[in-house]
Design a protein around this motif. Structure first.
Motif, PDB file in Angstrom:
ATOM      1  N   TYR A   5       0.851  -1.190   0.000  1.00 26.67           N
ATOM      2  CA  TYR A   5       0.000   0.000   0.000  1.00 26.67           C
ATOM      3  C   TYR A   5       0.887   1.240   0.000  1.00 26.67           C
ATOM      4  CZ  TYR A   5      -3.583  -3.324   1.326  1.00 26.67           C
ATOM      5  OH  TYR A   5      -4.443  -4.396   1.344  1.00 26.67           O
ATOM      6  N   MET A  64       0.800   5.069   0.311  1.00 29.42           N
ATOM      7  CA  MET A  64      -0.094   6.119   0.781  1.00 29.42           C
ATOM      8  C   MET A  64       0.353   7.495   0.271  1.00 29.42           C
ATOM      9  SD  MET A  64      -2.160   4.113   2.182  1.00 29.42           S
ATOM     10  CE  MET A  64      -3.319   5.250   2.855  1.00 29.42           C
ATOM     11  N   GLN A  97       0.956  -7.588   4.513  1.00 28.04           N
ATOM     12  CA  GLN A  97       0.551  -6.266   4.046  1.00 28.04           C
ATOM     13  C   GLN A  97       1.617  -5.263   4.469  1.00 28.04           C
ATOM     14  OE1 GLN A  97      -3.437  -5.263   5.195  1.00 28.04           O
ATOM     15  NE2 GLN A  97      -4.230  -7.263   4.626  1.00 28.04           N
ATOM     16  N   LEU A 157       2.798  -1.341   4.256  1.00 22.44           N
ATOM     17  CA  LEU A 157       2.276   0.011   4.051  1.00 22.44           C
ATOM     18  C   LEU A 157       3.423   1.004   4.079  1.00 22.44           C
ATOM     19  CD1 LEU A 157      -0.299   2.018   4.248  1.00 22.44           C
ATOM     20  CD2 LEU A 157       0.299   2.067   6.659  1.00 22.44           C
ATOM     21  N   SER A 195      -1.889   2.921  -5.418  1.00 17.81           N
ATOM     22  CA  SER A 195      -2.055   2.945  -3.964  1.00 17.81           C
ATOM     23  C   SER A 195      -2.145   1.537  -3.378  1.00 17.81           C
ATOM     24  CB  SER A 195      -3.291   3.749  -3.574  1.00 17.81           C
ATOM     25  OG  SER A 195      -4.444   3.167  -4.145  1.00 17.81           O
ATOM     26  N   LYS A 196      -2.510   0.547  -4.188  1.00 14.76           N
ATOM     27  CA  LYS A 196      -2.547  -0.845  -3.731  1.00 14.76           C
ATOM     28  C   LYS A 196      -2.031  -1.735  -4.859  1.00 14.76           C
ATOM     29  CE  LYS A 196      -5.645  -4.457  -2.013  1.00 14.76           C
ATOM     30  NZ  LYS A 196      -7.048  -4.803  -1.707  1.00 14.76           N
TER      31      LYS A 196
END
Length: 91
Positions: free
Chosen positions: A6, A8, A81, A83, A16-17
């Motif tokens: 991800y 941001m 995941q 980020l 973004s993903k």
């Protein structure tokens, strides 16, 4: 299996993903992988000349700052995941 990344709003030109179809890769290797894709040069944006994360950026893996693990040498687990965001300050 792969993992999700991800972005941001830190890296222009990167969605973004993203689903990354790679297993057993460290955070450092992933940043280099992003740089190899061409736009933008993620390593130059995120890392300083000593290959440390520049101040102001956070890399969160499954809800935990990577520096509470093994830093850039943290292995991203299958179905993990990752980020990338900026630190926020204020009151």
């Amino acid at each position: 299996m792969g993992f999700f990344f991800y972005n941001m709003g830190v890296l222009d030109g990167i969605p973004s993903k993203m689903r990354i179809e790679t297993d057993n890769i460290t955070v450092r290797q992933f940043i280099r992988h992003l740089s190899a894709t061409g736009k933008p040069n993620a390593a130059d944006i995120i890392l300083d000349n000593a290959s440390r994360v520049k101040p102001g950026f956070l890399l969160i893996l499954n809800g935990t700052n990577i520096f509470d693990r093994q830093g850039l040498d943290t292995i991203i687990p299958s179905e993990g995941q990752l980020l990338l965001t900026v630190e926020l300050y204020g009151g």
